[in-house]
Design an enzyme around this catalytic site. Sequence first.
Site, PDB file in Angstrom:
ATOM      1  N   VAL A 221       0.864  -1.195   0.000  1.00 49.05           N
ATOM      2  CA  VAL A 221       0.000   0.000   0.000  1.00 49.05           C
ATOM      3  C   VAL A 221       0.891   1.233   0.000  1.00 49.05           C
ATOM      4  O   VAL A 221       1.741   1.378   0.883  1.00 49.05           O
ATOM      5  CB  VAL A 221      -0.865   0.048   1.292  1.00 49.05           C
ATOM      6  CG1 VAL A 221      -1.792   1.258   1.267  1.00 49.05           C
ATOM      7  CG2 VAL A 221      -1.674  -1.225   1.484  1.00 49.05           C
ATOM      8  N   HIS A 222       0.741   2.084  -1.018  1.00 49.40           N
ATOM      9  CA  HIS A 222       1.527   3.322  -0.976  1.00 49.40           C
ATOM     10  C   HIS A 222       0.862   4.504  -1.673  1.00 49.40           C
ATOM     11  O   HIS A 222       1.330   5.631  -1.580  1.00 49.40           O
ATOM     12  CB  HIS A 222       2.909   3.106  -1.604  1.00 49.40           C
ATOM     13  CG  HIS A 222       2.879   3.073  -3.109  1.00 49.40           C
ATOM     14  ND1 HIS A 222       2.583   1.955  -3.823  1.00 49.40           N
ATOM     15  CD2 HIS A 222       3.094   4.051  -4.026  1.00 49.40           C
ATOM     16  CE1 HIS A 222       2.622   2.213  -5.110  1.00 49.40           C
ATOM     17  NE2 HIS A 222       2.922   3.488  -5.275  1.00 49.40           N
ATOM     18  N   ARG A 223      -0.229   4.246  -2.397  1.00 40.81           N
ATOM     19  CA  ARG A 223      -0.870   5.281  -3.210  1.00 40.81           C
ATOM     20  C   ARG A 223      -1.355   6.426  -2.319  1.00 40.81           C
ATOM     21  O   ARG A 223      -1.955   6.193  -1.265  1.00 40.81           O
ATOM     22  CB  ARG A 223      -2.039   4.578  -3.871  1.00 40.81           C
ATOM     23  CG  ARG A 223      -2.584   5.029  -5.146  1.00 40.81           C
ATOM     24  CD  ARG A 223      -1.764   5.209  -6.326  1.00 40.81           C
ATOM     25  NE  ARG A 223      -1.096   4.070  -6.909  1.00 40.81           N
ATOM     26  CZ  ARG A 223      -0.065   4.205  -7.733  1.00 40.81           C
ATOM     27  NH1 ARG A 223       0.413   5.389  -8.042  1.00 40.81           N
ATOM     28  NH2 ARG A 223       0.511   3.157  -8.256  1.00 40.81           N
ATOM     29  N   ASP A 297      -2.230  -1.504  -4.069  1.00 40.00           N
ATOM     30  CA  ASP A 297      -2.691  -0.348  -4.843  1.00 40.00           C
ATOM     31  C   ASP A 297      -1.587   0.069  -5.825  1.00 40.00           C
ATOM     32  O   ASP A 297      -1.643   1.133  -6.427  1.00 40.00           O
ATOM     33  CB  ASP A 297      -3.113   0.815  -3.937  1.00 40.00           C
ATOM     34  CG  ASP A 297      -2.007   1.282  -2.995  1.00 40.00           C
ATOM     35  OD1 ASP A 297      -0.842   0.855  -3.161  1.00 40.00           O
ATOM     36  OD2 ASP A 297      -2.307   2.094  -2.101  1.00 40.00           O
TER      37      ASP A 297
END
Length: 381
Positions: A221-223, A297
């Site tokens: 997850v990094h968006r 993501d």
Amino acid sequence: MRYKIVSIVGARPQFIKLAPIYREFRNYKDIDHIVLHTGQHYDFLMSEVFFKYFKLPKPDINLSVGSGAHHSQTGEMIKKIGSKLEKIKPTIVIIYGDTNTTLAGALASVKLRIPIAHIESGLRSYIKYMPEEINRVVSDRLSDLLFVPSKTAIVNLEKEGISNVINTPERFRDSVAPYVIECGDLMYDILKAVLRNIKSDEHIVLDKYGLRKGDYVLATVHRAENTDNMENLSNIFSALNEIGKEYNVVLPIHPRTIKILRKIDGEKSYTNIIIIPPVSYNEMLIMEKNSRLILTDSGGVQKEAFWLGIPCITVRDRTEWIETVKAGFNFLTGANREKIIETFNRVIRDFSPNLRLKNIYGSGNSAKTVARYIWKYLKYR
Ligand code: UD1
Ligand code: UDP
């Protein structure tokens, strides 16, 4: 005649995309390939580890721009890239993907009237204020050679009036830029090459993280839409924590995400998630390949799940890689806790993708096509 190509990279997925291109251009004796690293990513595990693994030489230039607000990071990059390009005087510049590095590379180059080749062109989410969408739309508009990974990208560009799709370099002689060239996806080139070499390391990597083949969920997850929105972030982590009661959930965490999670004490609350530092590319592929399901993501990770045949839950409302959804490999849930859990249970029970739709992003020869077209373009100019 010698040609100077400058590849402008700065973020993790760009180092991965650079690897097959760099390797391919080594076959062209009249080309000097210069690598300019903006320094957007700088942690060892976000940058150097990839140069080492892919045996890329140290970047010729590192601008060490570092992190910052979009305007200052991008502005700083434009300034610094511009002054380097002024001295180097490249014949062409290559930009990759959709990061601030991509946009800055495009702006700095066009102001100096240097032709631009954009790899991974034509992708759209149609979410106007998504940082990557802004970067893509502007970079595409400024580029001369637009290398697209899919038919969808061709259609997206046509809608914006960029419609000169060419299928032979001869068309450089009798038509004008911008040129759209379908070349497949570079990340498939590198995935295929690395897959051939990782077999013997698989059990070492799985043992290192205490994982068993087919028995864990891999998450990333990094968006910004997820990390900068507390409700979204806690929905995703809470869903993973719930899934973690039954399956091992391992999450190599992006520095952006760990910083935010620490602020809200997340590491302590989500005890069913095995949070580990970012991993190298080969470890990531091994972890993807042996997982039961991937939740992400990331753009790159969605495609890798597809190529590896692993079901993927994408915690976004839309994806640029829409073909993976249509083919039944990828499931969009947004950052909705209940929907994530419900989709997870359904997919684990019943995953039946359309295997006929496997080759929609080319066959893993993208770098060859890109290099050949760029070289011909330089010859014909
Ligand atoms: C960037 C790209 C995104 C891409 C992602 C790949 C933009 C707008 N976004 O997002 O499209 O999917 O890279 O990973 O260009 N940080 C570190 N160490 C690092 C790098 C970043 O600690 O080596 C932290 C910093 O606190 C920084 C934050 O991560 O502020 C975000 O980094 P940044 O490069 O701005 O955006 P990404 O989220 O990495
Ligand atoms: N990746 C990696 N280590 C990690 C997480 C991701 O090597 O810990 C790789 C992943 O396999 C893919 C690429 O990084 O090839 C995707 O990059 P990222 O998710 O940062 O960016 P995006 O593709 O979303 O732009």
